[in-house]
Design a protein around this motif. Structure first.
Motif, PDB file in Angstrom:
ATOM      1  N   ILE A 160      97.462 -21.815  73.672  1.00 27.57           N
ATOM      2  CA  ILE A 160      96.371 -20.891  73.325  1.00 27.57           C
ATOM      3  C   ILE A 160      96.758 -20.049  72.125  1.00 27.57           C
ATOM      4  CG2 ILE A 160      95.091 -18.849  74.113  1.00 27.57           C
ATOM      5  CD1 ILE A 160      95.214 -20.082  76.944  1.00 27.57           C
ATOM      6  N   ASN A 161      97.986 -19.494  72.165  1.00 35.56           N
ATOM      7  CA  ASN A 161      98.402 -18.575  71.100  1.00 35.56           C
ATOM      8  C   ASN A 161      98.541 -19.274  69.744  1.00 35.56           C
ATOM      9  OD1 ASN A 161      98.412 -16.386  72.795  1.00 35.56           O
ATOM     10  ND2 ASN A 161     100.539 -16.716  73.433  1.00 35.56           N
ATOM     11  N   SER A 162      98.896 -20.576  69.769  1.00 36.85           N
ATOM     12  CA  SER A 162      99.172 -21.244  68.500  1.00 36.85           C
ATOM     13  C   SER A 162      97.987 -22.072  68.010  1.00 36.85           C
ATOM     14  CB  SER A 162     100.407 -22.129  68.647  1.00 36.85           C
ATOM     15  OG  SER A 162     100.130 -23.122  69.602  1.00 36.85           O
ATOM     16  N   ASP A 163      96.865 -22.050  68.716  1.00 35.83           N
ATOM     17  CA  ASP A 163      95.735 -22.871  68.273  1.00 35.83           C
ATOM     18  C   ASP A 163      95.214 -22.359  66.922  1.00 35.83           C
ATOM     19  OD1 ASP A 163      93.599 -24.908  69.827  1.00 35.83           O
ATOM     20  OD2 ASP A 163      92.742 -23.751  68.164  1.00 35.83           O
ATOM     21  N   PRO A 164      94.991 -23.285  65.954  1.00 39.58           N
ATOM     22  CA  PRO A 164      94.539 -22.844  64.623  1.00 39.58           C
ATOM     23  C   PRO A 164      93.212 -22.085  64.660  1.00 39.58           C
ATOM     24  CG  PRO A 164      94.470 -25.245  64.843  1.00 39.58           C
ATOM     25  CD  PRO A 164      95.220 -24.738  66.017  1.00 39.58           C
ATOM     26  N   ASP A 165      92.353 -22.388  65.627  1.00 37.92           N
ATOM     27  CA  ASP A 165      91.053 -21.713  65.697  1.00 37.92           C
ATOM     28  C   ASP A 165      91.138 -20.318  66.309  1.00 37.92           C
ATOM     29  OD1 ASP A 165      89.795 -23.731  64.502  1.00 37.92           O
ATOM     30  OD2 ASP A 165      88.498 -24.301  66.190  1.00 37.92           O
ATOM     31  N   ASN A 166      92.306 -19.992  66.847  1.00 37.51           N
ATOM     32  CA  ASN A 166      92.438 -18.721  67.545  1.00 37.51           C
ATOM     33  C   ASN A 166      92.315 -17.554  66.566  1.00 37.51           C
ATOM     34  OD1 ASN A 166      93.267 -16.450  68.962  1.00 37.51           O
ATOM     35  ND2 ASN A 166      94.681 -17.599  70.252  1.00 37.51           N
ATOM     36  N   GLY A 167      93.073 -17.616  65.509  1.00 38.81           N
ATOM     37  CA  GLY A 167      92.997 -16.565  64.497  1.00 38.81           C
ATOM     38  C   GLY A 167      93.297 -15.179  65.041  1.00 38.81           C
ATOM     39  N   GLY A 168      94.195 -15.112  65.972  1.00 39.52           N
ATOM     40  CA  GLY A 168      94.613 -13.817  66.501  1.00 39.52           C
ATOM     41  C   GLY A 168      93.586 -13.150  67.397  1.00 39.52           C
ATOM     42  N   ARG A 169      92.545 -13.876  67.760  1.00 40.09           N
ATOM     43  CA  ARG A 169      91.514 -13.243  68.586  1.00 40.09           C
ATOM     44  C   ARG A 169      91.903 -13.193  70.057  1.00 40.09           C
ATOM     45  NH1 ARG A 169      88.625 -16.979  65.661  1.00 40.09           N
ATOM     46  NH2 ARG A 169      87.186 -16.229  64.071  1.00 40.09           N
ATOM     47  N   LEU A 170      92.677 -14.195  70.497  1.00 41.78           N
ATOM     48  CA  LEU A 170      92.964 -14.303  71.928  1.00 41.78           C
ATOM     49  C   LEU A 170      94.473 -14.390  72.136  1.00 41.78           C
ATOM     50  CD1 LEU A 170      91.804 -14.670  74.764  1.00 41.78           C
ATOM     51  CD2 LEU A 170      91.711 -17.118  74.341  1.00 41.78           C
ATOM     52  N   THR A 171      94.998 -13.549  73.025  1.00 38.41           N
ATOM     53  CA  THR A 171      96.429 -13.558  73.307  1.00 38.41           C
ATOM     54  C   THR A 171      96.649 -13.930  74.770  1.00 38.41           C
ATOM     55  OG1 THR A 171      96.542 -11.686  71.815  1.00 38.41           O
ATOM     56  CG2 THR A 171      98.541 -12.223  73.053  1.00 38.41           C
ATOM     57  N   ALA A 172      97.492 -14.945  74.964  1.00 43.71           N
ATOM     58  CA  ALA A 172      97.824 -15.345  76.331  1.00 43.71           C
ATOM     59  C   ALA A 172      99.227 -14.857  76.646  1.00 43.71           C
ATOM     60  CB  ALA A 172      97.743 -16.860  76.465  1.00 43.71           C
ATOM     61  N   THR A 173      99.376 -14.203  77.804  1.00 41.71           N
ATOM     62  CA  THR A 173     100.684 -13.671  78.187  1.00 41.71           C
ATOM     63  C   THR A 173     101.037 -14.152  79.589  1.00 41.71           C
ATOM     64  OG1 THR A 173      99.911 -11.688  77.065  1.00 41.71           O
ATOM     65  CG2 THR A 173     102.050 -11.555  78.173  1.00 41.71           C
ATOM     66  N   VAL A 174     102.277 -14.625  79.731  1.00 44.57           N
ATOM     67  CA  VAL A 174     102.741 -15.011  81.063  1.00 44.57           C
ATOM     68  C   VAL A 174     103.652 -13.902  81.574  1.00 44.57           C
ATOM     69  CG1 VAL A 174     104.053 -16.694  82.384  1.00 44.57           C
ATOM     70  CG2 VAL A 174     102.645 -17.441  80.467  1.00 44.57           C
ATOM     71  N   TYR A 175     103.407 -13.450  82.786  1.00 39.36           N
ATOM     72  CA  TYR A 175     104.242 -12.404  83.358  1.00 39.36           C
ATOM     73  C   TYR A 175     105.257 -13.004  84.315  1.00 39.36           C
ATOM     74  CZ  TYR A 175     101.013  -9.150  81.240  1.00 39.36           C
ATOM     75  OH  TYR A 175     100.277  -8.459  80.338  1.00 39.36           O
ATOM     76  N   ALA A 176     106.306 -12.226  84.572  1.00 39.49           N
ATOM     77  CA  ALA A 176     107.419 -12.727  85.383  1.00 39.49           C
ATOM     78  C   ALA A 176     106.991 -13.059  86.813  1.00 39.49           C
ATOM     79  CB  ALA A 176     108.545 -11.692  85.405  1.00 39.49           C
ATOM     80  N   ASP A 177     105.876 -12.460  87.277  1.00 41.80           N
ATOM     81  CA  ASP A 177     105.440 -12.743  88.646  1.00 41.80           C
ATOM     82  C   ASP A 177     104.636 -14.031  88.733  1.00 41.80           C
ATOM     83  OD1 ASP A 177     103.189 -11.944  87.333  1.00 41.80           O
ATOM     84  OD2 ASP A 177     102.542 -10.468  88.816  1.00 41.80           O
ATOM     85  N   GLY A 178     104.538 -14.782  87.615  1.00 39.49           N
ATOM     86  CA  GLY A 178     103.843 -16.072  87.658  1.00 39.49           C
ATOM     87  C   GLY A 178     102.358 -15.957  87.436  1.00 39.49           C
ATOM     88  N   THR A 179     101.913 -14.876  86.792  1.00 41.02           N
ATOM     89  CA  THR A 179     100.486 -14.777  86.477  1.00 41.02           C
ATOM     90  C   THR A 179     100.290 -14.918  84.974  1.00 41.02           C
ATOM     91  OG1 THR A 179     100.621 -12.377  86.284  1.00 41.02           O
ATOM     92  CG2 THR A 179      99.978 -13.255  88.425  1.00 41.02           C
ATOM     93  N   LEU A 180      99.065 -15.274  84.619  1.00 42.19           N
ATOM     94  CA  LEU A 180      98.709 -15.480  83.220  1.00 42.19           C
ATOM     95  C   LEU A 180      97.551 -14.544  82.896  1.00 42.19           C
ATOM     96  CD1 LEU A 180      98.818 -17.366  80.614  1.00 42.19           C
ATOM     97  CD2 LEU A 180      97.055 -18.723  81.746  1.00 42.19           C
ATOM     98  N   THR A 181      97.640 -13.880  81.752  1.00 47.00           N
ATOM     99  CA  THR A 181      96.534 -13.019  81.342  1.00 47.00           C
ATOM    100  C   THR A 181      96.060 -13.428  79.951  1.00 47.00           C
ATOM    101  OG1 THR A 181      97.272 -11.153  82.642  1.00 47.00           O
ATOM    102  CG2 THR A 181      95.868 -10.649  80.789  1.00 47.00           C
ATOM    103  N   LEU A 182      94.759 -13.582  79.800  1.00 49.23           N
ATOM    104  CA  LEU A 182      94.172 -13.838  78.492  1.00 49.23           C
ATOM    105  C   LEU A 182      93.487 -12.548  78.080  1.00 49.23           C
ATOM    106  CD1 LEU A 182      92.430 -17.299  79.105  1.00 49.23           C
ATOM    107  CD2 LEU A 182      94.742 -16.847  78.277  1.00 49.23           C
ATOM    108  N   SER A 183      93.820 -12.041  76.873  1.00 50.48           N
ATOM    109  CA  SER A 183      93.082 -10.862  76.441  1.00 50.48           C
ATOM    110  C   SER A 183      92.648 -11.027  75.000  1.00 50.48           C
ATOM    111  CB  SER A 183      93.894  -9.592  76.658  1.00 50.48           C
ATOM    112  OG  SER A 183      95.072  -9.665  75.916  1.00 50.48           O
TER     113      SER A 183
END
Lengths: 296, 583
Positions: free
Chosen positions: B390-413
């Motif tokens: 998600i973070n490296s997709d060329p169409d992203n253009g910094g609009r969407l950030t995906a973060t993985v947390y140590a508890d095994g959850t994923l957040t898209l913001s």
């Protein structure tokens, strides 16, 4: 058999209990008018009842959908008829004003009327059903068409079809895309009306005459869509009738499975009551006497 | 030598015997309704005669014994039938409770709630712009989730209640075996001293019967002492000793029954108990109630999965500003990023397939499509891989950030002013992670309407993003009148999702099955009741007390007593006559 006191009392107690149990069961059935109150009353019927109720709810929701579709399509149909009249009036005006005998002033008056016709057309294209524009495609929240001061149309409508479930897994399109009715911003009824306004204002009989062919084409388009919508309404009406019949049939079948035969239930209730009374009476008789009553 | 005194002696013995007879009769009458009491009778014998000139001369009557009237064979049969009755009665009671959980009511039942839920989605498909329809969908979802949970809890409670009755029954067994051992001793002592321990025997028979109502029992008597074998031939009572049972909770939280061997060791006999209340209760708990729990659970599981699989790849009225997974990957290792999601311990991990996820990003308000982010999922994809793609997709253009947390959850913001919508997910990964689902949880015990949907009904996804723009003219646009997702959810109503049947059909079949089992259990209980009564009547016919009979006995003894008294009077008069001769 040697009859002990224990047998005597136990068996009367047992018989009384059994008979009041049957009386209670008959009373429950009579009070609820239901034959199947618990799954074990008739397991196969219980399963059938649940299955049939699901089918009935499914049909009922198809009936509701059909009613909604019919109302939507009627609104669409009315709007299309209005559009027909607009185009036909424009044809009359164009026919009359294309003749050389008319002059600038009549053409100016005619231009005013065509402008009104144009606005009427926009108004019809922006017909709403509830809070939804019926000609907007899935863009139901924005007026499908707007005009600028020069009577150039701008379309917001898209061509996506909205599906509605009719019965079973079958879906049918609900809306008519505006493009099929009024064309777009390069050709179509609104563009023709704009051209007609311009020709009348320019006092150019040839240009007015030139719009006549386009108006024919535009009317054809609207008529074609209107007849299509009319046919759809007929389809829904026919379907609606058969769905409603089906719903009634299903309800009758459910009733056959779950509802008690009232006459039978009540005669059963009376019967059980008689049996219970008889049991009470015989108990009173048998427990009242023993040898002690007769020896002094 | 026969004389007048001998005559008096005979009369005195007769008085004594009749008086004893009256006592026995009184005892019988007093125990008219004592459970397990066997009527007793006085055994009279004529006493040893004397040799005399014309021939042997009788010397009267002797009371030799008080015997109870009892049929050993009928007693054993009753014990066996009571054991059966204990089992079928326990089953009948539990089926009654089960039936009240699986109600047939039209207004309040899972079946009705399920239909209302599909109806609400169908209404939403007819008016995807509507707020009221969304609220209706949420309420129907809440009601359905609540119903499933309540039914699940009721079944769980039933299991707990059954565990409690197992505990109580085991205590009762220990009490009874100890009493039986104690009674063995009393009988042995009394009979060693030449007495008939009638009443104590009745008591012991009654205790063994009560024991048989609880579990499998075999018993026999030797030297006045009864030996009782329990389930699997384990000793419960032998001579003066009793063996104890105890309970233990296993890892699934169920109570098991153990037999203490006496040397500190014990054996699990849960499986060996097949009769009595204990056998019936545990059979119901481990087979029937568990089976219904599992069916309900798989129904809820399928409902959650099917709705979420559609809902996670659809869109509400506006794009998401932020979205977090509600189901953490339980075995996520922050250092290595492993395991691959398909092999993880996610509740729905087995349903993730290889496929693509399309996420559209939007700018501004109203949102304008800004590009499409594509995520490829295969067997080796980990949570971190998803975020990286998600973070490296060329169409992203910094609009969407995906973060993985140590508890095994994923957040898209999304960046400020931007937003995103999921257009497609044929890997079903998002549904497995609980990102944008309608339901939360993974079974009947945990089902709920997802937090995001509950608080903001606009998040209920009725439409889909128009991916190629072929219909709306703009690729990635999200039309308010699009109802494709709502239609897809409503179509689940009849979809054969669970072994070829729809959810409603699965439930109806479950109710039908329960009905069949219950009605045959009720019939078995009714039949067994009649059998027990038949045997009880037969036994009572032999051992029971009859008032009429005792009255007749009483009169008999009374007359005999009066006659003996007259005898004494006659003797007295005879002696008087002799004394008068002397005077």
């Amino acid at each position: 058999m040697r009859v002990s006191q224990h047998i005597l009392f136990e068996s009367t107690y047992r018989e009384l209990n059994r008979s009041i149990e049957r009386l209670l069961s008959a009373q429950r059935k009579a009070a609820s008018a239901r034959r199947v109150l618990r799954p074990s009353d008739d397991p196969l019927a219980a399963q059938r009842i649940l299955d049939l109720r699901a089918s009935r709810d499914h049909v009922a929701s198809a009936v509701r959908n059909g009613q909604y579709a019919q109302a939507w399509l009627s609104v669409t149909e009315t709007a299309l008829h209005g559009m027909e009249e607009v185009v036909m009036r424009a044809q009359e005006l164009a026919m009359v004003q294309s003749s050389g005998t008319m002059d600038t002033s009549t053409r100016e008056v005619a231009a005013q009327e065509v402008k009104q016709l144009y606005d009427q057309m926009v108004h019809l294209a922006n017909t709403r059903f509830g809070d939804r524009y019926v000609f907007g495609g899935t863009q139901t929240q924005m007026p499908p068409v707007e005009r600028d001061e020069l009577y150039n149309p701008t379309f917001h409508a898209n061509e996506q079809e909205i599906q509605i479930r009719v019965h079973g897994g079958l879906t049918l399109p609900l809306n008519v895309p505006l493009k099929r009715v009024l064309g777009d911003d390069s050709e179509g009824a609104l563009v023709t009306l704009r051209d007609l306004i311009q020709a009348l204002e320019a006092d150019d009989p040839d240009a007015v005459a030139a719009t006549l062919d386009d108006l024919d084409r535009d009317l054809d388009r609207i008529l074609k869509v209107a007849s299509e919508v009319g046919a759809r309404i007929n389809t829904y009406q026919r379907q609606q009738q058969s769905l409603e019949d089906m719903e009634v049939d299903l309800m009758e079948t459910i009733s056959e499975y779950q509802d008690a035969d009232v006459a039978r239930v009540f005669s059963d209730l009376v019967n059980q009551q008689t049996v219970y009374e008889a049991a009470l009476r015989s108990t009173a008789m048998i427990t009242r006497v023993n040898l002690m009553d007769f020896i002094q | 030598m026969s004389n007048i005194y001998q005559l008096m002696n005979t009369a005195q013995w007769a008085l004594h015997a009749q008086q004893l007879g009256m006592s026995v009769t009184a005892h019988n009458i007093a125990n008219l309704n004592t459970p397990g009491y066997s009527r007793q009778t006085l055994i009279l014998e004529s006493s040893t005669p004397m040799d005399w000139a014309p021939g042997q001369l009788g010397t009267g009557v002797r009371a030799v014994a008080v015997k109870r009237i009892y049929d050993q064979f009928l007693g054993l049969q009753l014990q066996e039938e009571l054991s059966q009755q204990g089992r079928v009665e326990a089953e009948r009671r539990l089926y009654e409770q089960l039936e009240s959980i699986f109600s047939l009511s039209e207004e309040a039942g899972l079946s009705a709630d399920l239909q209302a839920f599909w109806d609400a989605w169908e209404d939403l498909s007819n008016h995807p712009e509507g707020h009221a329809e969304r609220v209706a969908v949420r309420e129907a979802g809440l009601q359905l989730a609540r119903r499933l949970q309540v039914m699940y809890d009721d079944l769980k409670q039933l299991q707990d209640q059954m565990d409690e009755s197992v505990r109580i029954a085991v205590e009762k067994v220990n009490e009874l075996t100890e009493q039986i051992a104690g009674l063995n001793e009393r009988i042995f002592r009394a009979e060693a001293a030449g007495q008939d321990a009638n009443d104590v025997r009745d008591q012991r028979d009654q205790r063994i019967r009560e024991l048989a109502e609880l579990l499998d029992v075999r018993s026999w008597e030797e030297d006045g002492k009864v030996t009782v074998l329990g389930p699997g031939g384990r000793l419960l009572v032998s001579g003066l000793d009793a063996w104890r049972l105890r309970t233990e909770v296993d890892e699934s939280g169920r109570v098991r029954v153990l037999w203490e061997e006496g040397t500190g060791r014990s054996a699990d006999i849960t499986q060996e108990i097949t009769s009595g209340t204990l056998g019936g209760t545990m059979e119901m708990r481990d087979r029937v109630v568990l089976g219904h729990l599992e069916t309900l659970d798989s129904l809820a599981r399928e409902l959650i999965w099917q709705v979420n699989a559609i809902h996670c790849a659809a869109s509400g009225t506006s794009p998401w500003p932020e979205l977090s997974s509600t189901v953490a990957v339980p075995d996520y290792d922050p250092l290595s990023g492993s395991p691959p999601l398909m092999e993880s311990s996610l509740p729905f991990a087995s349903r993730i397939t290889a496929g693509e996820i399309h996420i559209w990003v939007y700018d501004g308000d109203p949102p304008v499509p800004g590009g499409r982010i594509e995520v490829m999922v295969d067997a080796s994809t980990t949570l971190q891989d998803v975020a990286d793609q998600i973070n490296s997709d060329p169409d992203n253009g910094g609009r969407l950030t995906a973060t993985v947390y140590a508890d095994g959850t994923l957040t898209l913001s999304a960046a400020n002013g931007a937003g995103f919508s999921v257009a497609r997910d044929d890997s079903h990964l998002l549904a497995a992670l609980g990102m944008g689902g309608f339901f939360g949880g993974s079974g009947a015990g945990s089902i709920e309407v997802a937090q995001g949907v509950r608080t903001t009904t606009d998040r209920i996804a009725a439409g889909r993003v128009d991916e190629d723009g072929g219909l709306t003219g703009t690729a990635g646009s999200l039309a308010p009148g699009d109802n494709r997702a709502a239609l897809a959810v409503a179509a689940l109503r009849n979809a054969p999702v669970l072994e070829g049947a729809s959810l409603a059909e699965v439930y109806a079949a479950q109710v039908g099955e329960l009905g069949l089992e219950a009605s045959s259990a009720y019939r078995a209980a009714e039949y067994q009741e009649m059998v027990v009564q038949e045997v009880e009547d037969q036994l009572s016919s032999v051992s029971g007390v009859s008032v009429d009979e005792e009255m007749i006995r009483l009169m008999e003894y009374q007359w005999a007593y009066e006659a003996a008294a007259r005898l004494i009077q006659s003797s007295r008069e005879m002696i008087q006559a002799v004394l008068d001769l002397v005077r």
